[in-house]
Design an enzyme around this catalytic site. Structure first.
Site, PDB file in Angstrom:
ATOM      1  N   GLU A  85      51.032 -17.665 -25.178  1.00 55.32           N
ATOM      2  CA  GLU A  85      51.415 -16.676 -24.166  1.00 55.32           C
ATOM      3  C   GLU A  85      50.917 -15.317 -24.609  1.00 55.32           C
ATOM      4  O   GLU A  85      50.803 -15.063 -25.816  1.00 55.32           O
ATOM      5  CB  GLU A  85      52.951 -16.600 -24.052  1.00 55.32           C
ATOM      6  CG  GLU A  85      53.592 -17.845 -23.516  1.00 55.32           C
ATOM      7  CD  GLU A  85      55.112 -17.828 -23.706  1.00 55.32           C
ATOM      8  OE1 GLU A  85      55.694 -16.753 -23.948  1.00 55.32           O
ATOM      9  OE2 GLU A  85      55.705 -18.915 -23.639  1.00 55.32           O
ATOM     10  N   LYS A 106      51.161 -11.578 -25.672  1.00 52.22           N
ATOM     11  CA  LYS A 106      52.255 -10.827 -26.300  1.00 52.22           C
ATOM     12  C   LYS A 106      52.308  -9.448 -25.633  1.00 52.22           C
ATOM     13  O   LYS A 106      51.479  -8.575 -25.909  1.00 52.22           O
ATOM     14  CB  LYS A 106      52.014 -10.706 -27.806  1.00 52.22           C
ATOM     15  CG  LYS A 106      53.168 -10.070 -28.542  1.00 52.22           C
ATOM     16  CD  LYS A 106      52.990 -10.212 -30.036  1.00 52.22           C
ATOM     17  CE  LYS A 106      54.164  -9.688 -30.820  1.00 52.22           C
ATOM     18  NZ  LYS A 106      54.551  -8.325 -30.515  1.00 52.22           N
ATOM     19  N   ASP A 129      53.294  -5.816 -24.756  1.00 57.56           N
ATOM     20  CA  ASP A 129      53.731  -4.721 -25.624  1.00 57.56           C
ATOM     21  C   ASP A 129      54.786  -3.877 -24.905  1.00 57.56           C
ATOM     22  O   ASP A 129      54.482  -2.839 -24.318  1.00 57.56           O
ATOM     23  CB  ASP A 129      52.510  -3.877 -25.998  1.00 57.56           C
ATOM     24  CG  ASP A 129      52.772  -3.054 -27.238  1.00 57.56           C
ATOM     25  OD1 ASP A 129      53.819  -3.270 -27.875  1.00 57.56           O
ATOM     26  OD2 ASP A 129      51.936  -2.199 -27.573  1.00 57.56           O
ATOM     27  N   TYR A 132      60.141 -15.078 -20.568  1.00 51.85           N
ATOM     28  CA  TYR A 132      59.483 -16.187 -21.272  1.00 51.85           C
ATOM     29  C   TYR A 132      60.468 -17.127 -21.956  1.00 51.85           C
ATOM     30  O   TYR A 132      60.063 -18.042 -22.644  1.00 51.85           O
ATOM     31  CB  TYR A 132      58.459 -15.682 -22.302  1.00 51.85           C
ATOM     32  CG  TYR A 132      58.964 -14.553 -23.190  1.00 51.85           C
ATOM     33  CD1 TYR A 132      58.405 -13.294 -23.080  1.00 51.85           C
ATOM     34  CD2 TYR A 132      59.970 -14.755 -24.117  1.00 51.85           C
ATOM     35  CE1 TYR A 132      58.846 -12.242 -23.871  1.00 51.85           C
ATOM     36  CE2 TYR A 132      60.419 -13.721 -24.908  1.00 51.85           C
ATOM     37  CZ  TYR A 132      59.859 -12.466 -24.787  1.00 51.85           C
ATOM     38  OH  TYR A 132      60.306 -11.440 -25.558  1.00 51.85           O
ATOM     39  N   LYS A 164      48.202 -11.184 -34.044  1.00 54.78           N
ATOM     40  CA  LYS A 164      48.076  -9.763 -33.681  1.00 54.78           C
ATOM     41  C   LYS A 164      46.607  -9.373 -33.575  1.00 54.78           C
ATOM     42  O   LYS A 164      45.813  -9.667 -34.473  1.00 54.78           O
ATOM     43  CB  LYS A 164      48.735  -8.891 -34.758  1.00 54.78           C
ATOM     44  CG  LYS A 164      50.223  -9.153 -34.945  1.00 54.78           C
ATOM     45  CD  LYS A 164      51.034  -8.468 -33.892  1.00 54.78           C
ATOM     46  CE  LYS A 164      51.319  -7.066 -34.323  1.00 54.78           C
ATOM     47  NZ  LYS A 164      52.535  -6.526 -33.805  1.00 54.78           N
ATOM     48  N   CYS A 200      42.550  33.025 -40.176  1.00 53.21           N
ATOM     49  CA  CYS A 200      43.453  32.219 -39.344  1.00 53.21           C
ATOM     50  C   CYS A 200      42.986  32.275 -37.887  1.00 53.21           C
ATOM     51  O   CYS A 200      42.778  33.361 -37.341  1.00 53.21           O
ATOM     52  CB  CYS A 200      44.877  32.747 -39.470  1.00 53.21           C
ATOM     53  SG  CYS A 200      45.993  31.981 -38.292  1.00 53.21           S
ATOM     54  N   CYS A 203      46.094  34.333 -35.893  1.00 41.72           N
ATOM     55  CA  CYS A 203      46.424  35.736 -36.155  1.00 41.72           C
ATOM     56  C   CYS A 203      45.290  36.488 -36.842  1.00 41.72           C
ATOM     57  O   CYS A 203      45.397  37.678 -37.087  1.00 41.72           O
ATOM     58  CB  CYS A 203      47.699  35.830 -36.983  1.00 41.72           C
ATOM     59  SG  CYS A 203      47.443  35.271 -38.689  1.00 41.72           S
ATOM     60  N   CYS A 243      47.267  29.872 -43.955  1.00 42.42           N
ATOM     61  CA  CYS A 243      47.365  31.242 -43.454  1.00 42.42           C
ATOM     62  C   CYS A 243      48.600  31.834 -44.128  1.00 42.42           C
ATOM     63  O   CYS A 243      49.673  31.228 -44.085  1.00 42.42           O
ATOM     64  CB  CYS A 243      47.564  31.232 -41.937  1.00 42.42           C
ATOM     65  SG  CYS A 243      48.197  32.774 -41.276  1.00 42.42           S
ATOM     66  N   CYS A 292      52.493  35.370 -38.484  1.00 44.96           N
ATOM     67  CA  CYS A 292      51.569  34.599 -37.645  1.00 44.96           C
ATOM     68  C   CYS A 292      52.355  33.848 -36.562  1.00 44.96           C
ATOM     69  O   CYS A 292      53.250  33.058 -36.865  1.00 44.96           O
ATOM     70  CB  CYS A 292      50.793  33.617 -38.514  1.00 44.96           C
ATOM     71  SG  CYS A 292      49.773  32.494 -37.561  1.00 44.96           S
TER      72      CYS A 292
END
Ligand code: IVH
Length: 675
Positions: A114, A116, A118, A229, A316, A410, A413, A428, A433
């Site tokens: 079947e 799977k 999610d 299921y 998986k 930065c 700033c 920074c 800032c």
């Protein structure tokens, strides 16, 4: 509380964490799952007995269980097991060998494959054909009653009628997966974005979040779907899993038609390979294939190990990958001032969401991966949230690619950047800032810190940009700016009042969380908890020496230096002082038993409280001799009611259980009222 209980709790947590490390990191477990579960259960029991000792970093607080206080608990009469995983076709063949070894000689197992899905698993009970209740998986033994929410799923029959060819079965349990279709998930996120709400990371998270909404009306607005299921009844002996699916279908349940009965493991492999490549074409997310031994008799013969059946396995899929164009790199400033590169990508659909950005951890990663702007990069999204760049596809590199410049100032700033010795990150160092301030405020208000609901990232952004917030303390002055707040875009009276209530409530956040909220570098929830429990007050922590701090188990020089640095800064001390004036909790009240006024009485709490958080009211009940309970029965002594209480009030009235508001409850503790 006895000292020995708290010591035992600490020891158990340490042992469990060691085993987690051996299991998840080293792949070398040294105990059986059974023994591990016993340790965890012992810890759970102790923490149930002394809930005020529960800390956010306890192994019991991991997401293994999805129980919250908001829903009634339901005991699964048949445990909801999980599945063991197979990550390769070899592991799948191992599973086939184990199955054959486990069955009597000569038995050839048939398999049902079947998809799977999610989503989130759900168990639904029907009595006399009527949908009676629905429960989440929870910890596999106890789930949460989400009946009202599940009833909003249109494709799910609320009643089934007797079918003669099905022996008139009317009492049974079905199980399956609740999920959102990819397109619906995207629509939901687009709406959330427009409302300034946090986005869901993937369809699974949005289904999990939706099924636990408190208001079924909100749930019904979202198009949840379900595939079933599993079918179980006492009224008829089903022979096989494919018969289960057929019965489900005949009874009117939605099953996923893409299943196949396979006679050999080679056919199973073919099924897995086919869906691994065609899964993109499905309107919903799948993350693998579930392979089940078809015959129920064979399933019984094989039995279970720990919490998973031996007769089923989840194959998986590999994480999904896509190649896309790296258009640019922008630089993000975090709350500590760390500058991290963000890859701006040509948007691609990957694992159910459109990806247009990926984080790179630090400037070194750009060099290590030899990234250039204009490159085609392979991106990957594993089970979770943030996509990552796996590698550059050098075969597609054009001459036009350009070098990525590492910033010298930065990006927000324009202040100078520094690189600390032994660190790869750039920082920074401008304390004013605005990007750092926003990051600090987001952390301070987050659920695991001060838990101020309604103050999300985008509102913080607006409030900082409009000069409403410059420090943590300004949050507590917002109530004097109510009118101004109401006039902000997308706010309005109700939202502002809810926000102000939540800010007020946050004042009773326990000291360990307050310490964590300050955002001292390297002081995560666990370290904050240890420091708070040890020193009991911020003043003692401020005056503690390096040696005193490092004397605490697992607190090393890196944390102690960071703590000392933080408190040597006058501005930080000034902020703490003003937070104290707003009655923020900067100490631990170590007194456990305050009175016995509630002796022998049980209390159930419902609705949104104003004076207490859920943990605090539980604590208050216990500290005064009472017993907090999680479901309403004839034996419950009182129902404490907050705002929007829901159906429990009516039930309590029917049962003749006295209803208290918070004030009456407080008076009761003080011995001034005995309702
Ligand atoms: S059977 C004992 N069948 O996967 C058997 N599970 O990783 C238990 N899931 O908790 C589950 N699609 O939520 C089964 N076709 C399917 C499934 C499925 C999705 C989920 C389910 C389970 C999880 C285990």
């Amino acid at each position: 509380m006895s000292n020995s209980a708290s010591e035992k709790i600490l020891t158990l947590r340490k042992i469990i964490r060691d085993h987690d490390y051996k299991y998840y990191i080293l792949n070398q477990p040294t105990i059986t799952d059974y023994d591990y579960d016993r340790l965890l259960n012992e810890l759970k029991e102790l923490e149930n007995k002394y809930p005020n000792l529960i800390t956010p970093d306890s192994p019991t607080q991991r997401v293994g269980s999805d129980l919250t206080n908001e829903f009634k608990n339901i005991h699964h009469s048949i445990p909801m097991l999980s599945l063991s995983n197979a990550y390769s076709l070899e592991e799948l063949r191992d599973f086939d060998r184990r199955v054959k070894d486990g069955l009597s000689e000569g038995s050839i197992p048939e398999y049902v494959c079947e998809l799977k899905i999610d989503g989130v698993s759900i168990s639904i009970n029907y009595e006399n054909g009527l949908l009676k209740y629905a429960a989440t998986r929870g910890d596999g033994t106890i789930g949460e009653d989400v009946t009202q929410n599940v009833k909003t799923i249109r494709s799910l029959p609320l009643i089934v009628t007797p079918k003669e060819d099905l022996h008139d079965i009317l009492n049974f349990e079905v199980r399956g997966e609740i999920y959102f279709e990819k397109e619906e998930f995207q629509k939901l996120n687009a709406e959330r974005e427009a409302n300034g709400e946090k986005l869901f990371a993937n369809p699974r998270n949005s289904a999990a979040g939706t099924i636990k909404l408190l208001d079924p009306k909100q749930v019904s607005k979202r198009p949840l779907r379900v595939f079933l299921y599993y079918f179980f009844t006492d009224e008829y002996a089903v022979q096989s899993q494919d018969e289960n699916l057929k019965i489900l279908k005949k009874l009117g349940f939605r099953i996923n038609e893409n299943f196949r009965v396979c006679g050999t493991i080679a056919e199973v492999e073919e099924f897995c390979n086919k869906w691994e490549v065609t899964r993109e074409n499905l309107p919903y997310e799948i993350d693998g294939v579930v392979i089940k031994v078809n015959s129920i008799q064979h399933q019984k013969n094989l039995g279970n190990i720990a919490k998973a059946p031996k007769w089923a396995v989840a194959y998986k899929f590999k994480p999904q990958q896509k190649t896309t164009l790296l258009k640019n790199i922008t630089w993000q400033v975090g709350r500590t001032g760390a500058i991290t590169p963000v890859a701006e990508l040509e948007p691609v659909l990957l694992a159910g969401s459109t990806i247009s950005r990926a984080t790179l951890h630090n400037p070194d990663e750009i060099e290590r991966k030899n990234l250039m702007i204009g490159d085609f990069v392979l991106i990957e999204k594993g089970g979770d949230v943030i996509p990552k760049i796996v590698s550059v596809d050098f075969s597609l590199r054009q001459d036009s690619v350009t070098k990525i410049e590492i910033p010298e100032q930065c990006p927000v700033c324009k202040g100078p950047l520094v690189k600390n010795v032994d660190e790869v990150a750039l920082y920074c160092v401008n304390r004013d800032c605005p990007a750092q301030l926003k990051g600090k405020l987001i952390h301070f208000t987050s659920r695991t810190a001060m838990n101020i609901e309604g103050l999300g990232d985008s509102l913080i952004e607006t409030l900082v940009d409009n000069n409403f917030l410059n420090t943590f303390t300004d949050i507590y002055d917002l109530k004097s700016k109510r009118e101004l707040l109401i006039n902000l875009e997308r706010m309005g009276e109700k939202r502002v009042d809810n926000l102000l209530t939540s800010i007020e409530n946050s004042k009773s956040t326990p000291f360990p969380k307050v310490l964590f909220a300050l955002g001292i570098r390297y002081v995560g929830a666990g370290a904050a908890n240890k420091l708070a429990m040890h020193f009991k007050s911020i003043d003692k922590l401020i005056s503690a020496s390096h040696e005193e701090i490092e004397a605490i188990n697992e607190i090393g020089p890196r944390i102690s230096s960071s703590v000392k640095d933080y408190f040597s800064d006058k501005e930080n001390l000034r902020i703490i002082d003003s937070l104290k004036k707003h009655n923020i909790n900067f100490f631990i009240d170590s007194e456990i038993s305050i009175s016995n006024t509630l002796e022998g009485k049980s209390f159930l709490v419902t609705g949104t409280l104003v004076k207490f958080t859920r943990d605090e009211i539980k604590d208050a009940i216990q500290k005064n001799g009472g017993k907090p309970v999680t479901s309403l029965s004839k034996k419950t002594d009182y129902l404490i009611v907050g705002d929007n209480p829901g159906s429990k009030v009516q039930k309590a009235t029917e049962l003749g259980i006295p209803i208290l508001d918070e004030d009456t409850f407080v008076q009761m503790i003080e011995g001034k009222s005995n309702v």
